[in-house]
Write a protein that holds these residues in place. Structure first.
Motif, short mmCIF file in Angstrom:
data_model
loop_
_atom_site.label_atom_id
_atom_site.label_comp_id
_atom_site.label_asym_id
_atom_site.label_seq_id
_atom_site.Cartn_x
_atom_site.Cartn_y
_atom_site.Cartn_z
N PRO A 260 47.69 43.08 77.82
CA PRO A 260 48.39 43.10 79.35
C PRO A 260 47.32 43.49 80.35
CG PRO A 260 48.86 45.16 78.11
CD PRO A 260 48.00 44.19 77.12
N ARG B 298 48.36 45.66 82.55
CA ARG B 298 49.12 46.93 83.19
C ARG B 298 49.50 47.70 81.98
NH1 ARG B 298 52.53 45.32 86.94
NH2 ARG B 298 54.20 45.37 85.33
N ASP C 179 52.07 49.54 81.12
CA ASP C 179 53.51 49.25 80.68
C ASP C 179 53.76 47.80 80.59
OD1 ASP C 179 53.29 47.80 83.25
OD2 ASP C 179 55.04 49.16 84.13
N GLY C 180 52.91 46.89 80.30
CA GLY C 180 53.09 45.54 79.76
C GLY C 180 53.08 45.55 78.20
N TRP C 181 52.62 46.59 77.71
CA TRP C 181 52.94 46.72 76.15
C TRP C 181 54.43 47.32 76.16
CZ3 TRP C 181 49.33 45.13 73.14
CH2 TRP C 181 47.87 45.44 73.69
N ASP D 162 46.05 49.80 85.90
CA ASP D 162 47.00 48.92 86.62
C ASP D 162 45.85 47.86 87.31
OD1 ASP D 162 48.60 47.27 88.06
OD2 ASP D 162 49.83 48.75 88.77
N THR E 88 46.74 44.87 88.85
CA THR E 88 47.26 44.17 89.39
C THR E 88 46.62 43.33 90.51
OG1 THR E 88 49.46 45.04 88.72
CG2 THR E 88 49.57 43.36 90.63
N VAL F 158 52.87 42.52 73.33
CA VAL F 158 53.23 42.47 74.86
C VAL F 158 54.38 42.07 75.39
CG1 VAL F 158 52.12 41.42 77.03
CG2 VAL F 158 50.61 42.19 75.03
N ARG F 159 55.21 42.66 76.28
CA ARG F 159 56.62 42.17 76.64
C ARG F 159 56.52 40.68 77.33
NH1 ARG F 159 58.23 44.33 80.62
NH2 ARG F 159 56.42 45.25 81.54
N HIS G 96 56.21 40.48 80.97
CA HIS G 96 54.90 40.70 81.54
C HIS G 96 53.83 39.65 81.25
CE1 HIS G 96 51.72 43.59 82.49
NE2 HIS G 96 50.83 42.99 81.73
N GLU H 135 54.62 37.40 84.28
CA GLU H 135 54.03 38.06 85.26
C GLU H 135 52.62 37.85 85.72
OE1 GLU H 135 54.13 42.56 87.67
OE2 GLU H 135 54.77 42.18 85.67
N PHE H 136 51.88 38.06 84.39
CA PHE H 136 50.36 37.75 84.37
C PHE H 136 50.15 36.24 84.74
CE2 PHE H 136 46.71 39.30 81.35
CZ PHE H 136 45.68 39.08 82.34
#
Length: 259
Positions: free
Chosen positions: A119, A121, A123-125, A179, A181, A201-202, A205, A208-209
């Motif tokens: 990820p 970021r 919180d992408g995990w 982060d 981003t 990884v979610r 996410h 979003e990436f």
């Protein structure tokens, strides 16, 4: 097989094949060996440079923390050591973090970028992955000797007794908030993101990436004119832990590198 004396490190690397240079960067606790199943395919028609990152594989640790930003400078220095103005970069997990940071910190050094299973970021995990990272500590080093990741470390490391040091430094790094981003949209190198459909990884996410790289924001049109230079690949049946050896990985990466 050789060592480059750069940034206070004796950085281990080896080269395979010839042609357009491709730097391969392994995941945490691993070494360049983890790419062995796909190395023949990648080295057919290109110069593959396998690197063992700080404290991993045949590269001994030094007195500095483990950080993707610092290891990215190591890779940029290695390219200069080899007389290469630029190269393709492909990294998995921690190696993908390093490859991404090379692209951000040394954009002129990267022609094409492949990021596998990481990820941008923390919180992408998935939450349970973050929780496991938070629980990691030096005290777990002895127990982790029973895991599959210890055997290659003990076999390759210049100082196998540094195993608890590596565990401690990885634990400290993985607890760091990050982060990136705002640093993704300025990337101009064509980038391929690769994830497993059962990744750590979610999925949201991943999308979003891809969007930050300019992908998937509009219909490409019947002629493909609206397509971005970014690519997103989801490998069926792959997890974060087996994706480096997934049968579809090389078949996905090679057309992108050759295009």
């Amino acid at each position: 097989m050789s060592y480059a004396e750069i940034n206070g490190l004796s950085l281990y690397f080896e080269e395979h094949g010839s042609g357009e240079p491709l730097v391969l960067l392994h995941g945490g606790f691993g070494s360049g060996e983890m790419f062995a199943p796909i190395l023949p395919a990648l080295a057919e028609g290109r110069r593959v440079i396998l690197v063992d990152l700080q404290g991993h594989g045949r590269t001994a640790d030094v007195d500095r923390p483990l950080r993707p930003e610092l290891m990215a400078d190591d890779i940029a220095a290695l390219l200069k050591h080899l007389g290469l103005a630029r190269a393709d970069m492909m990294g998995y997990s921690l190696g993908a973090d390093v490859a991404l940071r090379v692209t951000v910190q040394h954009p002129q050094a990267v022609r094409r970028l492949v990021l596998v299973s990481t990820p941008f970021r923390r919180d992408g995990w998935h939450p349970e992955v973050v929780a496991a990272m938070d629980r990691m500590s030096t005290e777990a080093a002895e127990t982790m000797k029973q895991s599959p990741i210890y055997e290659p470390y003990a076999r390759l490391a210049p100082r196998p007794q540094d195993w608890p040091v590596l565990i401690g430094k990885m634990a400290e790094m993985k607890r760091q908030h990050y982060d990136w981003t705002t640093e993704i949209p300025p990337i101009t190198a064509p980038t391929l993101l690769v994830f497993g459909d059962a990744d750590a990884v979610r999925p949201a996410h991943m999308v979003e990436f891809y969007g930050l790289l300019g992908g998937g924001l509009r219909d490409a049109g019947w002629d493909g004119a609206g397509r971005s230079i970014a690519r997103l690949a989801i490998l069926p049946g792959a997890t974060h832990y087996d994706i480096p050896t997934a049968p579809g990985l090389a078949a996905t990466v090679l057309p992108f590198l050759d295009s």
